[in-house]
Design a protein around this motif. Structure first.
Motif, PDB file in Angstrom:
ATOM      1  N   LEU A   1      -4.183   4.169   8.278  1.00 32.79           N
ATOM      2  CA  LEU A   1      -2.695   3.776   8.297  1.00 32.79           C
ATOM      3  C   LEU A   1      -2.892   2.516   9.187  1.00 32.79           C
ATOM      4  O   LEU A   1      -2.143   1.312   8.705  1.00 32.79           O
ATOM      5  CB  LEU A   1      -1.728   4.788   9.055  1.00 32.79           C
ATOM      6  N   GLN A   2      -3.439   2.396  10.260  1.00 29.95           N
ATOM      7  CA  GLN A   2      -3.645   0.926  11.130  1.00 29.95           C
ATOM      8  C   GLN A   2      -4.531  -0.038  10.441  1.00 29.95           C
ATOM      9  O   GLN A   2      -4.076  -1.183  10.612  1.00 29.95           O
ATOM     10  CB  GLN A   2      -4.236   1.439  12.513  1.00 29.95           C
ATOM     11  N   TYR A   3      -5.478   0.569   9.679  1.00 32.60           N
ATOM     12  CA  TYR A   3      -6.192  -0.507   9.011  1.00 32.60           C
ATOM     13  C   TYR A   3      -5.510  -0.937   7.984  1.00 32.60           C
ATOM     14  O   TYR A   3      -5.329  -2.435   7.686  1.00 32.60           O
ATOM     15  CB  TYR A   3      -7.437   0.238   8.279  1.00 32.60           C
ATOM     16  N   ALA A   4      -4.752  -0.364   7.115  1.00 30.31           N
ATOM     17  CA  ALA A   4      -3.817  -0.767   6.124  1.00 30.31           C
ATOM     18  C   ALA A   4      -2.945  -1.774   6.714  1.00 30.31           C
ATOM     19  O   ALA A   4      -2.336  -2.729   6.253  1.00 30.31           O
ATOM     20  CB  ALA A   4      -3.130   0.228   5.254  1.00 30.31           C
ATOM     21  N   ALA A   5      -2.115  -1.141   7.848  1.00 30.72           N
ATOM     22  CA  ALA A   5      -0.920  -1.952   8.405  1.00 30.72           C
ATOM     23  C   ALA A   5      -1.287  -3.332   8.948  1.00 30.72           C
ATOM     24  O   ALA A   5      -0.490  -4.325   8.886  1.00 30.72           O
ATOM     25  CB  ALA A   5      -0.400  -1.177   9.496  1.00 30.72           C
ATOM     26  N   ARG A   6      -2.659  -3.572   9.480  1.00 34.23           N
ATOM     27  CA  ARG A   6      -2.839  -4.859   9.765  1.00 34.23           C
ATOM     28  C   ARG A   6      -3.084  -5.843   8.865  1.00 34.23           C
ATOM     29  O   ARG A   6      -3.379  -7.205   9.119  1.00 34.23           O
ATOM     30  CB  ARG A   6      -4.605  -4.480  10.571  1.00 34.23           C
ATOM     31  N   LEU A   7      -2.997  -5.360   7.536  1.00 32.56           N
ATOM     32  CA  LEU A   7      -3.195  -6.464   6.359  1.00 32.56           C
ATOM     33  C   LEU A   7      -1.718  -7.049   6.023  1.00 32.56           C
ATOM     34  O   LEU A   7      -1.666  -7.760   5.185  1.00 32.56           O
ATOM     35  CB  LEU A   7      -3.893  -5.751   5.246  1.00 32.56           C
ATOM     36  N   LYS A   8      -0.940  -6.391   6.837  1.00 30.73           N
ATOM     37  CA  LYS A   8       0.555  -7.225   6.822  1.00 30.73           C
ATOM     38  C   LYS A   8       1.351  -7.153   5.556  1.00 30.73           C
ATOM     39  O   LYS A   8       2.230  -7.831   5.291  1.00 30.73           O
ATOM     40  CB  LYS A   8       0.443  -8.731   7.417  1.00 30.73           C
ATOM     41  N   LYS A   9       0.862  -6.130   4.656  1.00 30.14           N
ATOM     42  CA  LYS A   9       1.536  -5.746   3.329  1.00 30.14           C
ATOM     43  C   LYS A   9       2.424  -4.664   3.638  1.00 30.14           C
ATOM     44  O   LYS A   9       2.292  -3.850   4.671  1.00 30.14           O
ATOM     45  CB  LYS A   9       0.629  -5.370   2.430  1.00 30.14           C
ATOM     46  N   PRO A  10       3.637  -4.364   3.006  1.00 35.20           N
ATOM     47  CA  PRO A  10       4.543  -3.413   3.203  1.00 35.20           C
ATOM     48  C   PRO A  10       3.733  -2.074   2.781  1.00 35.20           C
ATOM     49  O   PRO A  10       2.818  -1.967   2.054  1.00 35.20           O
ATOM     50  CB  PRO A  10       5.547  -3.448   1.788  1.00 35.20           C
ATOM     51  N   ILE A  11       4.049  -0.941   3.794  1.00 38.76           N
ATOM     52  CA  ILE A  11       3.491   0.216   3.793  1.00 38.76           C
ATOM     53  C   ILE A  11       4.348   1.235   3.284  1.00 38.76           C
ATOM     54  O   ILE A  11       5.594   1.567   3.912  1.00 38.76           O
ATOM     55  CB  ILE A  11       2.936   0.536   4.989  1.00 38.76           C
ATOM     56  N   ILE A  12       4.154   1.836   2.107  1.00 39.02           N
ATOM     57  CA  ILE A  12       5.039   2.834   1.577  1.00 39.02           C
ATOM     58  C   ILE A  12       4.415   4.253   1.827  1.00 39.02           C
ATOM     59  O   ILE A  12       3.460   4.395   1.605  1.00 39.02           O
ATOM     60  CB  ILE A  12       5.254   2.934  -0.044  1.00 39.02           C
ATOM     61  N   ILE A  13       5.104   5.071   2.532  1.00 38.36           N
ATOM     62  CA  ILE A  13       4.509   6.495   3.137  1.00 38.36           C
ATOM     63  C   ILE A  13       5.245   7.672   2.349  1.00 38.36           C
ATOM     64  O   ILE A  13       6.507   7.597   2.312  1.00 38.36           O
ATOM     65  CB  ILE A  13       4.234   6.629   4.575  1.00 38.36           C
ATOM     66  N   SER A  14       4.441   8.653   1.846  1.00 38.12           N
ATOM     67  CA  SER A  14       4.888   9.962   1.431  1.00 38.12           C
ATOM     68  C   SER A  14       4.784  10.889   2.523  1.00 38.12           C
ATOM     69  O   SER A  14       4.077  10.817   3.227  1.00 38.12           O
ATOM     70  CB  SER A  14       4.000  10.211   0.037  1.00 38.12           C
TER      71      SER A  14
ATOM     72  N   PHE B   1       0.661  -1.282  -0.055  1.00 39.30           N
ATOM     73  CA  PHE B   1      -0.052  -0.108  -0.061  1.00 39.30           C
ATOM     74  C   PHE B   1       0.978   1.284  -0.031  1.00 39.30           C
ATOM     75  O   PHE B   1       1.960   1.247   0.831  1.00 39.30           O
ATOM     76  CB  PHE B   1      -0.833   0.010   1.094  1.00 39.30           C
ATOM     77  N   LYS B   2       0.764   2.088  -0.842  1.00 37.81           N
ATOM     78  CA  LYS B   2       1.228   3.690  -0.830  1.00 37.81           C
ATOM     79  C   LYS B   2       0.201   4.469  -0.430  1.00 37.81           C
ATOM     80  O   LYS B   2      -0.778   4.746  -1.003  1.00 37.81           O
ATOM     81  CB  LYS B   2       1.752   3.735  -2.301  1.00 37.81           C
ATOM     82  N   ILE B   3       1.038   5.099   0.799  1.00 36.28           N
ATOM     83  CA  ILE B   3       0.017   6.218   1.215  1.00 36.28           C
ATOM     84  C   ILE B   3       0.418   7.504   0.939  1.00 36.28           C
ATOM     85  O   ILE B   3       1.643   7.854   1.229  1.00 36.28           O
ATOM     86  CB  ILE B   3      -0.165   5.932   3.124  1.00 36.28           C
ATOM     87  N   GLY B   4      -0.473   8.209   0.587  1.00 33.26           N
ATOM     88  CA  GLY B   4      -0.132   9.600   0.119  1.00 33.26           C
ATOM     89  C   GLY B   4      -0.009  10.618   1.416  1.00 33.26           C
ATOM     90  O   GLY B   4      -0.417  10.256   2.552  1.00 33.26           O
ATOM     91  N   SER B   5       0.718  11.594   1.461  1.00 34.44           N
ATOM     92  CA  SER B   5       1.040  12.528   2.431  1.00 34.44           C
ATOM     93  C   SER B   5       0.033  13.131   3.033  1.00 34.44           C
ATOM     94  O   SER B   5      -0.138  13.466   4.106  1.00 34.44           O
ATOM     95  CB  SER B   5       2.120  13.438   1.986  1.00 34.44           C
ATOM     96  N   GLY B   6      -1.149  13.318   2.376  1.00 34.65           N
ATOM     97  CA  GLY B   6      -2.353  14.037   2.884  1.00 34.65           C
ATOM     98  C   GLY B   6      -3.156  13.168   3.616  1.00 34.65           C
ATOM     99  O   GLY B   6      -3.770  13.565   4.533  1.00 34.65           O
ATOM    100  N   ASP B   7      -2.821  11.686   3.754  1.00 39.34           N
ATOM    101  CA  ASP B   7      -3.303  10.717   4.726  1.00 39.34           C
ATOM    102  C   ASP B   7      -2.448  10.267   5.708  1.00 39.34           C
ATOM    103  O   ASP B   7      -2.610   9.491   6.708  1.00 39.34           O
ATOM    104  CB  ASP B   7      -3.747   9.542   3.970  1.00 39.34           C
ATOM    105  N   LEU B   8      -1.263  10.978   5.914  1.00 36.48           N
ATOM    106  CA  LEU B   8      -0.098  10.558   6.863  1.00 36.48           C
ATOM    107  C   LEU B   8      -0.742  10.616   8.435  1.00 36.48           C
ATOM    108  O   LEU B   8      -0.141  10.049   9.215  1.00 36.48           O
ATOM    109  CB  LEU B   8       1.305  11.372   6.629  1.00 36.48           C
TER     110      LEU B   8
END
Length: 179
Positions: A124-137, A111-118
């Motif tokens: 972030l926690q919802y995506a993180a729980r799916l255990k895939k790499p998280i790319i943050i801007s 998942f690539k998270i845009g800086s507007g959602d940082l």
């Protein structure tokens, strides 16, 4: 990662051409954006100055981005085209967990998270729980916000984090690159 973003203008043929261009350029991945306009803007939200300048007109943010949605029916065709071109499909989920759920169902590798959602801890926690790499801007964030985001992702049990130095000013004046 080649940025396709919303440059497909809601058209499948153009999205496929963006994949082709990214593959020809030697990119490892091509990244789109996943959202429904009504989940990310209200009727009263205004366009950014660079959007007005680039488009040469003014309309609501909602009207503008409605034309830039990637219809769900396009995703399987784009992902299949990416596989044929040997390039990874990625997309930034905007507008809440629905976009993350869609991308998860399509088995995106990260998942690539845009800086507007940082600063959007629930997202972030919802995506993180799916255990895939998280790319943050980080383009719109302070160092404190970046550290908090990383902490929230880790607290959700995910240490697969990549932080990118980004900009949100297009085109970026050289004195604002901040590298």
């Amino acid at each position: 990662i080649a940025e396709a973003g919303v440059n497909h203008n809601g058209r499948l043929d153009l999205a496929l051409k963006l994949v082709d261009a990214a593959a020809r350029a030697g990119a490892d991945a091509v990244k789109f954006q996943t959202f429904r306009a009504e989940n990310v803007a209200t009727q009263h939200a205004k366009m950014a100055a660079y959007q007005k300048k680039n488009l040469g007109k003014t309309e609501s943010q909602l009207a503008m981005i409605k034309k830039l949605e990637l219809p769900e029916r396009f995703y399987p065709k784009i992902i299949e085209h990416c596989k044929k071109r040997n390039i990874i499909f990625l997309s930034t989920p905007h507008g809440g967990t629905q976009s993350i759920d869609l991308l998860s169902s399509l088995k995106v590798p990260a998942f690539k998270i845009g800086s507007g959602d940082l600063t959007n801890m629930p997202l972030l926690q919802y995506a993180a729980r799916l255990k895939k790499p998280i790319i943050i801007s980080t383009g719109m964030a302070t160092m404190k916000e970046i550290k908090e985001a990383i902490s929230w992702i880790r607290k959700a049990g995910n240490n697969q984090i990549i932080a990118l130095a980004c900009t949100t000013n297009y085109p970026t004046p050289l004195n604002q690159v901040n590298l």
